[in-house]
Design an enzyme around this catalytic site. Structure first.
Site, PDB file in Angstrom:
ATOM      1  N   ASP A   9     -13.883   1.197 -22.577  1.00 18.20           N
ATOM      2  CA  ASP A   9     -13.127   1.545 -23.778  1.00 18.20           C
ATOM      3  C   ASP A   9     -13.951   1.147 -24.993  1.00 18.20           C
ATOM      4  O   ASP A   9     -14.510   0.037 -25.024  1.00 18.20           O
ATOM      5  CB  ASP A   9     -11.782   0.815 -23.809  1.00 18.20           C
ATOM      6  CG  ASP A   9     -10.860   1.234 -22.671  1.00 18.20           C
ATOM      7  OD1 ASP A   9     -11.216   2.142 -21.907  1.00 18.20           O
ATOM      8  OD2 ASP A   9      -9.776   0.634 -22.538  1.00 18.20           O
ATOM      9  N   ASP A 130       0.360   8.433 -18.996  1.00 22.37           N
ATOM     10  CA  ASP A 130       0.553   7.016 -19.326  1.00 22.37           C
ATOM     11  C   ASP A 130       2.046   6.759 -19.471  1.00 22.37           C
ATOM     12  O   ASP A 130       2.731   7.473 -20.200  1.00 22.37           O
ATOM     13  CB  ASP A 130      -0.168   6.670 -20.628  1.00 22.37           C
ATOM     14  CG  ASP A 130      -1.646   7.032 -20.576  1.00 22.37           C
ATOM     15  OD1 ASP A 130      -2.218   7.039 -19.473  1.00 22.37           O
ATOM     16  OD2 ASP A 130      -2.218   7.320 -21.641  1.00 22.37           O
TER      17      ASP A 130
END
Length: 242
Positions: A9, A130
């Site tokens: 990330d 998600d």
């Protein structure tokens, strides 16, 4: 055999991990390219690259880092974060991603997401699912919806989507174990879904449990960066399985 996919990330050019997607709970882990090279050096073949700056700004930001990793390693990269337009997807593919992951766009602009599937093929466009308490969340996980996780995934399966990355937000970065029962339920409902589990991985036993349950892939982030899972242990596991 389960596919092990480390996550990188990116915020401000650095490799970071957040806790439950909270930008205020950020920890840096250095250079993304160096981390990618370490993964490759231990037999890893895949990488899940998330442009967190892009997710926040709703456009692709860190494509130069993607370009570096793609050109200086042989990792097969799926890239997500900030993909909101045809131009964003074009930039990411031209920067070296082999696949893209779309989450918020799949909720907010269904025709756009499906147009990517049609244009690039279902093998190259992954659904980002998600969830928090069984409901889909979007916009860097700051926006909750009433969409049921299972219904959301199988609605897109009916449109030809092959692969979903399914992240339990409440477990992300917590090192408390994955949502095994949720993933087992999803696979039981649709054995042909290619499912990558994400969130909560804390040690090799979690990966072994997911593997034993027939889950296709696992995204591993914080457990690697915090030394809970060593790259040598991953390398050994992959060699023994092959």
């Amino acid at each position: 055999m389960i596919e092990i996919v480390p996550a990188i990330d990116i915020i401000g050019g650095k490799c970071v991990r957040l806790t439950k997607g909270d930008f205020g709970r950020k920890k840096e882990y250095g250079d993304p390219l160096e981390m990618a090279r370490q993964f490759e050096g231990h037999g890893i073949q895949r990488l899940h690259l998330v442009d967190l700056d892009g997710a926040r700004e709703k456009r692709v930001v860190n494509f130069r880092i993607l370009e570096k990793i793609a050109s200086q390693t042989s990792l097969v990269i799926d890239a997500g974060g900030g993909l909101r337009s045809h131009e964003d997807v074009r930039i990411v593919f031209e920067s070296g991603a082999r696949m893209v992951t779309g989450g918020s766009i799949a909720v907010k602009d269904r025709p756009m997401f499906l147009s990517w599937v049609k244009q690039y093929g279902a093998e190259r466009v992954i659904l980002g699912a998600d969830f928090r308490s069984g409901k889909i969340a979007v916009s860097g996980w700051h926006e909750n919806t009433d969409l049921d996780l299972m219904e959301f995934i199988f609605d897109y399966r009916s449109e030809g989507v092959l692969t979903a990355i399914c992240t339990d937000i409440d477990k992300d970065g917590m090192l408390e174990g994955p949502s095994l029962e949720t993933y087992i339920e999803l696979k039981a409902h649709d054995p042909d879904l290619k499912l990558l589990a994400s969130g909560g991985i804390r040690h090799m036993e979690d990966i072994e449990l997911l593997d034993g349950a027939g889950i296709d892939g696992v995204i591993v982030g914080k457990a690697i960066y915090e030394g809970k899972i060593g790259l040598l242990a991953l390398e050994t596991y992959l060699k023994n399985k092959s």
